[in-house]
Design an enzyme around this catalytic site. Structure first.
Site, PDB file in Angstrom:
ATOM      1  CD  GLU A   1      67.011  81.167  49.601  1.00  0.00           C
ATOM      2  OE1 GLU A   1      68.166  80.903  49.153  1.00  0.00           O
ATOM      3  OE2 GLU A   1      66.592  80.725  50.672  1.00  0.00           O
TER       4      GLU A   1
ATOM      5  CG  ASP B   1      64.865  85.060  51.443  1.00  0.00           C
ATOM      6  OD1 ASP B   1      66.098  85.061  51.264  1.00  0.00           O
ATOM      7  OD2 ASP B   1      64.206  84.050  51.730  1.00  0.00           O
ATOM      8  CB  ILE B   2      62.254  82.826  47.075  1.00  0.00           C
ATOM      9  CG1 ILE B   2      62.628  83.726  45.885  1.00  0.00           C
ATOM     10  CG2 ILE B   2      61.187  81.820  46.683  1.00  0.00           C
ATOM     11  CD1 ILE B   2      63.209  82.971  44.708  1.00  0.00           C
TER      12      ILE B   2
END
Lengths: 278, 270
Positions: free
Chosen positions: B148, B105-106
């Site tokens: 994301e 996950d960003i």
């Protein structure tokens, strides 16, 4: 089902109490897969049956049952149908070649590989009603220490651990014994060394494991752990032959070295954990 | 031969009487499909010598491919990811192979969108996707899992290497500079959570994802830009224990050699 050991409906809550291992139920388990659990279960069952015991092999490897493959059976009704209420337990019990009975899980059991309360209760009910009908119930469990395996093993009065002499198999057997000791407070585990290459190596392996257990696991002298060497099954080409032909070795070549070893296992069991047949 | 002739006859007939035949391309209303494929920069024109059936097959293949792909990043989408994960469970259950699932996950992606706009956000997603894809082996499967969030399935990844692999991915992304406009470049970090499928045991994809997701949550709550892997319950066998466990093998070997000439080698444990 008149001889149900644990009344299912009215006593449902009591089933969730800490479990007391049931007599005459032997769990055949292993740390690693592919060491011959199912082969040992089926052939040991045949050896015991030959000695006059009423034996049932329960496919407790819920997700990955392959007892049907080893015995070349094509069951129409399986444990899955009993679990889902589509069939009665009696209808799922099949006669196997070798003179014993089997209760096969069926491929639909995958969905039960997650241990829910329902699965536990149903499993308990089934085991409870099997015990009075047989002299010995052999549970062919899955490998390792998943919830289902640990639960199945917890129901057994004796644990027969199958391992091969390979380091990976022994490490996993050792790790599994550690968990069984830690979680279920087991004090006795019986070791069957399969594919043994040298006479006496099984006893040596057992002694070795015992030493490590004594040093790292059974640190409380009040609670010793006993690893007992039940026997060895030597490497034998007949085993492979039987598996490839999907035949029961004890039925077709009982006098081969592996067959004699399994017969010996049955005699040892009779001397130690199961009473002689009446 | 007869079949080929028949086939040619049908395509001939279709081409000649476009509106009256149920096989006509026109009545199939391919406009939407063509528009979708065109959007994906695929050639949707029928070649002059291309038979209708071949053309249709090409359109269908294109649509199938589209249905498994994430349009923004070009990675696999969640649908494809789930079917690969399902297959992995079968493999693991039967073969005991080690398969690692990573969820990535960003970090603070919302703030990128908020301060630099959604186009910059999209550019970051595309760049990270490319960067991740470069870190992997051909046998691995990478997908855009959600907004994301990315997911990677690493077959045949030994548990001892799991952390190193995930760390390498994390560091590669952290070191990557992403140009979002001629004047602006961004550096972003990712958090990674991972879990191995339980070997020899048939699990479910939900359970597996849940375990990896828990680890991703742990990585986030520990301050982001880090890796957390689910610790399998077993294998708590220390090197010291292992050393002792295998003592017999060495002795066994020595015993075999010493006793080789004897008929029935007997060896007592010392």
């Amino acid at each position: 089902m008149n001889d149900v050991l644990i009344p299912a409906a009215e006593n449902k809550n009591s089933l969730r109490l800490p479990l007391k291992p049931l007599g005459k139920v032997l769990a055949v388990t292993s740390g690693k897969g592919g060491v011959g659990k199912t082969f040992v279960s089926a052939n040991l069952a045949a050896a015991l049956a030959r000695r006059g015991h009423r034996v049932l092999v329960l496919d407790a490897d819920l997700g990955l049952a392959n007892l049907d493959v080893v015995l070349n059976l094509h069951p129409k009704i399986t444990l899955h149908d009993v679990f889902t209420g589509k069939a009665r337990l009696e209808d799922a019990i099949l006669p196997a070649p070798g003179g014993f009975s089997v209760l096969l899980a069926g491929s639909g059991m995958v969905e039960y590989s997650r241990l829910t309360t329902e699965v536990r209760d149903e499993f308990l009910r089934i085991i409870g009603s099997l015990v009075p009908r047989y002299d010995v119930v052999l549970m062919d469990t899955g490998a390792g220490i998943s919830d289902v395996v640990l639960f199945a093993v917890s129901l057994a009065s004796e644990v027969l651990m199958v391992a091969t002499p390979e380091p990976t198999s022994l490490t996993d057997a050792y790790a599994t014994i550690k968990v069984l000791v830690g979680q279920q407070l087991r004090q006795t585990v019986r070791l069957i060394v399969n594919q043994s290459t040298r006479p006496g190596s099984g006893q040596a392996i057992t002694n070795q494991l015992q030493q490590v257990l004594d040093r790292f696991v059974a640190t409380d002298p009040g609670h010793p752990i006993q690893l007992l060497h039940l026997g060895d099954i030597p490497v034998d080409p007949e085993v492979r032959q039987a598996i490839m032909r999907r035949q029961l070795m004890m039925q077709h070549t009982p006098d081969c070295p592996a067959g004699k070893a399994i017969a010996q296992l049955a005699r040892t069991l009779e001397k130690t954990v199961i009473p002689k047949p009446a | 031969m007869i079949l080929t002739l028949q086939y040619q006859f049908i395509t001939f007939a279709v081409a000649r009487i476009p509106d009256s035949s149920p096989f006509s391309l026109h009545s199939l209303k391919l406009d939407d499909a063509c528009a979708l494929l065109q959007h994906d920069a695929q050639n949707i024109e029928q070649e002059a010598d291309e038979p209708d059936a071949a053309y249709l097959q090409r359109l269908i293949d294109g649509l199938c491919e589209l249905s498994l792909k994430d349009p923004l990043t070009g990675l696999n989408n969640r649908r494809h990811f789930c079917s690969v994960l399902e297959r992995s469970i079968d493999i693991v259950a039967r073969s005991g192979e080690s398969v690692l699932l990573l969820l990535l996950d960003i970090d603070r992606f919302k703030s990128i969108n908020d301060s630099h706009g959604h186009l910059a956000g999209d550019q970051v997603l595309r760049e990270i996707a490319r960067c991740l894809a470069r870190c992997l082996r051909p046998m691995d499967t990478i997908a855009r899992y959600g907004g994301e969030e990315f997911a990677i399935i690493l077959p045949n990844c030994q548990p001892v290497f799991g952390l190193a692999v995930a760390e390498r991915i994390r560091k590669t992304v952290a070191a990557h500079t992403i140009p979002v406009s001629p004047l602006l470049s961004l550096q972003v970090t990712i958090s990674i959570g991972g879990a191995y499928a339980p070997e020899w045991v048939r699990s479910t994809t939900d359970l597996w994802i849940e375990r990896a997701d828990k680890q991703l949550y742990r990585a986030k709550s520990r301050g982001r830009d880090q890796v957390c892997l689910d610790q399998p319950r077993e294998l708590s066998v220390s090197a010291e224990e292992k050393g002792l466990l295998f003592g017999h093998l060495l002795m066994d070997e020595a015993g075999t050699r010493e006793n080789a000439p004897s008929d029935a080698p007997k060896w007592e444990n010392a």
